[in-house]
Design a protein around this motif. Sequence first.
Motif, short mmCIF file in Angstrom:
data_model
loop_
_atom_site.label_atom_id
_atom_site.label_comp_id
_atom_site.label_asym_id
_atom_site.label_seq_id
_atom_site.Cartn_x
_atom_site.Cartn_y
_atom_site.Cartn_z
N VAL A 1 -10.54 -16.11 -17.52
CA VAL A 1 -9.40 -17.05 -17.19
C VAL A 1 -8.18 -16.65 -17.72
O VAL A 1 -7.02 -17.04 -17.07
CB VAL A 1 -9.74 -18.66 -17.73
CG1 VAL A 1 -8.65 -19.55 -17.90
CG2 VAL A 1 -10.90 -19.34 -17.20
N LEU A 2 -8.27 -16.09 -19.04
CA LEU A 2 -6.95 -15.64 -19.52
C LEU A 2 -6.04 -14.36 -18.99
O LEU A 2 -5.04 -14.01 -19.28
CB LEU A 2 -7.02 -15.69 -21.21
CG LEU A 2 -7.39 -16.73 -21.76
CD1 LEU A 2 -7.78 -16.75 -23.20
CD2 LEU A 2 -6.06 -17.85 -21.64
N SER B 1 -4.25 -11.72 -17.13
CA SER B 1 -2.96 -12.07 -16.62
C SER B 1 -2.87 -11.79 -14.98
O SER B 1 -1.96 -12.40 -14.34
CB SER B 1 -1.90 -10.81 -17.02
OG SER B 1 -2.43 -9.66 -16.87
N ALA C 1 -3.70 -15.78 -12.83
CA ALA C 1 -2.84 -16.73 -12.53
C ALA C 1 -2.27 -16.79 -11.26
O ALA C 1 -1.65 -17.84 -10.74
CB ALA C 1 -1.65 -16.68 -13.57
N ASP C 2 -2.27 -15.66 -10.67
CA ASP C 2 -1.50 -15.56 -9.26
C ASP C 2 -2.64 -15.63 -8.06
O ASP C 2 -2.43 -15.60 -6.89
CB ASP C 2 -0.97 -13.99 -8.98
CG ASP C 2 0.14 -13.78 -9.91
OD1 ASP C 2 1.06 -15.03 -10.27
OD2 ASP C 2 0.21 -12.96 -10.33
N GLU D 1 -4.88 -25.52 -18.24
CA GLU D 1 -3.40 -25.62 -18.13
C GLU D 1 -2.30 -24.37 -19.10
O GLU D 1 -1.62 -23.95 -18.36
CB GLU D 1 -2.97 -26.96 -18.67
CG GLU D 1 -3.27 -28.16 -17.75
CD GLU D 1 -2.85 -29.54 -18.14
OE1 GLU D 1 -2.86 -29.78 -19.56
OE2 GLU D 1 -3.27 -30.57 -17.48
N ALA E 1 -3.45 -21.69 -19.28
CA ALA E 1 -3.52 -20.34 -18.47
C ALA E 1 -2.85 -20.36 -17.37
O ALA E 1 -2.87 -19.42 -16.46
CB ALA E 1 -5.11 -20.08 -18.52
N GLY E 2 -2.15 -21.46 -16.90
CA GLY E 2 -1.51 -21.60 -15.60
C GLY E 2 -2.08 -21.88 -14.52
O GLY E 2 -1.99 -22.25 -13.48
N TRP E 3 -3.34 -22.70 -14.83
CA TRP E 3 -4.36 -23.21 -13.70
C TRP E 3 -3.65 -24.74 -13.30
O TRP E 3 -3.28 -25.38 -14.21
CB TRP E 3 -5.89 -23.34 -14.12
CG TRP E 3 -6.25 -22.09 -14.32
CD1 TRP E 3 -6.00 -20.94 -15.06
CD2 TRP E 3 -7.81 -21.72 -13.62
NE1 TRP E 3 -6.71 -19.94 -14.50
CE2 TRP E 3 -7.77 -20.52 -13.97
CE3 TRP E 3 -8.59 -22.50 -12.88
CZ2 TRP E 3 -9.09 -19.69 -13.71
CZ3 TRP E 3 -9.79 -21.68 -12.29
CH2 TRP E 3 -10.04 -20.42 -12.90
N GLN E 4 -4.02 -25.46 -12.09
CA GLN E 4 -3.79 -26.65 -11.83
C GLN E 4 -5.13 -27.41 -12.35
O GLN E 4 -6.28 -26.89 -12.01
CB GLN E 4 -3.73 -26.71 -10.31
CG GLN E 4 -3.49 -28.25 -9.92
CD GLN E 4 -3.82 -28.47 -8.29
OE1 GLN E 4 -4.38 -27.61 -7.79
NE2 GLN E 4 -3.24 -29.53 -7.99
N ARG F 1 -1.85 -21.32 -6.86
CA ARG F 1 -2.38 -20.84 -8.43
C ARG F 1 -3.91 -21.41 -8.48
O ARG F 1 -4.22 -22.22 -7.60
CB ARG F 1 -1.46 -21.71 -9.22
CG ARG F 1 -1.58 -23.08 -9.43
CD ARG F 1 -0.61 -23.98 -10.61
NE ARG F 1 -0.54 -25.26 -10.23
CZ ARG F 1 -0.29 -26.19 -11.27
NH1 ARG F 1 -0.20 -25.58 -12.55
NH2 ARG F 1 -0.04 -27.41 -11.03
#
Length: 798
Positions: free
Chosen positions: A200-201, A203, A206-207, A239, A241-244, A341
Motif C-alpha cells: 500500500v505504501l 510510491s 498511489a497513481d 488515507e 497512503a493517498g487512497w480513496q 486513485r
Amino acid sequence: MNPTPVSDPLASTAAPTLCTPELEALAAIERRVLWLATSIIHHANRVRPNPSGIKVGGHQASSASMATIMTSLWFGQLRAEDRVSVKPHASPVLHSINYLLGSLDEKYLTTLREFGGLQSYPSRAKDPDPVDYSTGSVGIGATAPIWGAISRRYIETVSGGTVNGGTVSDGSVSGTPDRGRQYSLVGDAELDEGAIWEAVLDSNVADLGEIVWIVDLNRQSLDRVVPNVAAGKIERLFEAAGWQVITVRFGHLLESLLGRPGGGALRKRILDMSNPEYQRLLRCSPEEVRRRLPGGGADAADIAELISGVDDHTLTRAIRNLGGHDLAALREAYSRIDDTRPTVIIAYTIKGNGLPTEGHPQNHSSLLTVDQYRQLADAMGEDPDTPWGRFDADSTEGQLVRTTAEALRRVAQPATAPPAVPVDFGRTPSGTATTQAALGRTLLDVNRAAPAVARRLVTVSPDVSSSTNLAGWVNKVGVWSVEERTNWFSDDAETVMHWHEKPTGQHIELGIAEVNLVSLLGELGATWSRWGQPLFPIGVLYDPFVERALEPWSYGIYAGGQSILVGTPSGVTLAPEGGAHQSIKTPSIGLEQPNCTSYEPAFAIDVEWTLLASMSQLGRPGGKSAYLRLSTKPVDQQLAAVPADPAARERRRRQAVAGGYLLRAAPAPAATIAAMGAMVPDALAAADRLAAQGTAVDVVCVTSPGLLYEALQGRNGQNPDAPTWILDQILPAERAVPMVTVLDGHPHTLAFLAGVHQVKSRNLGVDAFGQAGAVDDVYRYHGIDSDSMVRAVLDLVQ
C-alpha cells in the motif's frame, strides 16, 4: 454453539422501500450463493466418505461474510476486463458463483479439498473454474492485484497499446473499460500482515486508479472477536497512503431506524460499542437485545424508547443490517469509486451471516451440524438432499445470471510467443571480473544483439540498482513510471547513474521491500498467461535477503509466475560486511524450490550462458523460473579455460547450462574436487598444490546443484523425465574416486554428488553464522579455504 434463529436467514435484503425487481432478484441470487457455498463445505465434511479420519475443513462462516459482497460485485459491477483476487477462505463462494454462471460443472461441487477437485483456496493453476489470482497465503494474494495492475500497464508499452484485442492508448485514464479494474477482496484480519502495508505504501501505487480493495470487516480472527479492530484507524492508514476511502457501515434498514427520534443516540451507542459486545447481541433473543442494547449511558432511556416501538422481527433484522450485507448500500459505494486513485471500500459484515453459527466468536472453522444444515435448508426453501439447483432460465434470477455470464465472458486471444533468446554472444571474457558485474554486461549485450528480446526484458530491484551493477542497463533503458518525470540531475557531470523516469522505461524500482519485489516479479511473470503478452522479468536483490522474500516468491511460482531472481552479492565471500550480510542457506533453497532452476556460476561466461538459458524458459506453457546466485569476488577469467574450438565451446555451454562441467581433468585422478561459484578459483589453487605433492585431482565446476540432483533422481528411476547425460560427462564411472565438495553455502547442498558413484566424500561449506574480516580469514574460519580442501583430499586418499 447454540443456534440462532434462521427464519430470516439473510438480513442483507434491502428495506422494502428500496426493493426493486432487480434488487429482489439479486437478493435471491445472494441466498443461493450462500446456500451453495455452505453446501459445498458441508458435503466435503459431512457427506463424502472420509476413511482416514483426517479433518477436511472449510470455512462456512468466512464464506457467509462475503456472500453479499461477492454477489453484488459479480452480478452488477464486474466487466470482462476486470480481475478479482478473492480472499482464501471465500473460495466456496467463488465456486458457487462460477457454477451459477455456467463456468463450473456440477460434478466438481462435491470435490472440495479432494484430490483433483476444488482447491482449498483459489488457484489459477489447479482449480477447474476461472480464478484470476491464486490466494491462500494471507496478505500475498491480497496485494497481487496491485502488482497485476503495474504489469498490465507495463505490457501496454510492450504490445504497442494492444492487450488481448483491446486497444489501449498510452495516455488512457486509470480504470477505463479497456484497462479494467483490479479488485482485491480482503479479510480484515489479513490487514495484520506486513506485506499489505509494504504494498500500500509503495510510491508507485498511489497513481493506480484501477485498484479497488473491499475489506470484509467482520472483526473476527481465527480464535476470537478482535476487541480493537477500529475502522477509523484503518481508514486513516489508507488515507495517509493517498487512497480513496469509502466506509459502508450500516444498511438501509438500520439507517431508517437510526433516522427516527433517538436514532442519534443509538448510532453513537453502536459505534462506541466494543466488537465483542456487538457480536454478543447477534446471539441474543429479541428480549435480551432490548435489555442489552440501550446500555448504561445517559442516552439509555432514549434508545430503549426508540426500540420499544420496533417489532422483534425488524429489530433483529436491523441489528444485522450492516453495510456489507446490504445490496443497495454496496451498490451506492461502488458508484462512488474514484478511478484516478486507488480505492478501499471498508464494508462492515458479520462472520457467519445468515448461518446458525452467526456471530459466534469461534465460528471461523466451525461446521454446521447435520441438523443445523437441514434447519438452514428449511429456512431458505432448499432441498438438503439435492442441494445443487440452478435458477430456472426464464425466471428473473435466471435472466440476470445469463446476462451476467454473457457480459463476463472473455474472448480468448492467441498468445504472443516469446522471441527466441540467443544462447551465446560469442564473447570470451578476459582479465579479472565478477559474476555480479557480468549480469549487467549480459543485459547490455541482450539490448545490443537481440532487440526483440530486450524489448520484453524488465528488471526490478528494491533500491539496490547501482550496488548490483544494473547502472549501465538502467541508463540505457530508463526507469518505468506511470508518468514521465523530470530528471533534474541529467546535466550533472558527476552523476553517473541517470534516473530517467517514463512510461516506456524498463527498470522498476521499488522501495526497500523485498516482498514487494518478488510479488511484482510473480505478476510480471504471469502476463503471458493472463494477457497473452510474455515478458522476461529479472529481479535483483542482495542474496542474504532472499530468505526474507522466500515465501511470496515461492507462492508467485506456485501461482504460475515465471521470472528470474538474482541474489547478489552472496555468501561469506562478503567478508567485510559481517555475518548479518552473509547468506548460508540460499544455495539449498534454490536446489529445493519447485518449478525453478538455480544457478551459481563461477565465471562471467557462465553467467551469460545460464542467464540466457533461464530467459528462454520464461513466458510459455511449461516454462520455469530461475534463481541465480552471484558474487562480487574478482576472478581471473582465464581460469575458465573456455575452449576456442566452436564445437568444444558449445559442448561447454551445454554442460554449464545442464548443471556443471569438468574444468580440469587429471591424467589419473586420486580424487575429485567439486566446487561451485566463488570457491572454484580456490579449488583450482588446491588442485595445483596437491599436484605438486603427487596427488592428482579432477576439478568439477558445478553450476546448478538442482539440475544435477534431478539427473541423479532420473538415473535412479525416481524422475524418469530428467535427463541424465550430464552425470556421464562430468562424473564418468571410469573416473569415480573419492570426492571433496565445497561451496560458499551450506555443505549439504552438494553432499549428494558422492552418491552418483557411492564414493567416500568430505563436504565443505558454511554451517555457522559468519564473521567480519578479510576473505582469507573468513574462509579459514569456515573451513572452505584451499588449506581445508587440501587436507580433506589427503584425508580421503591417504
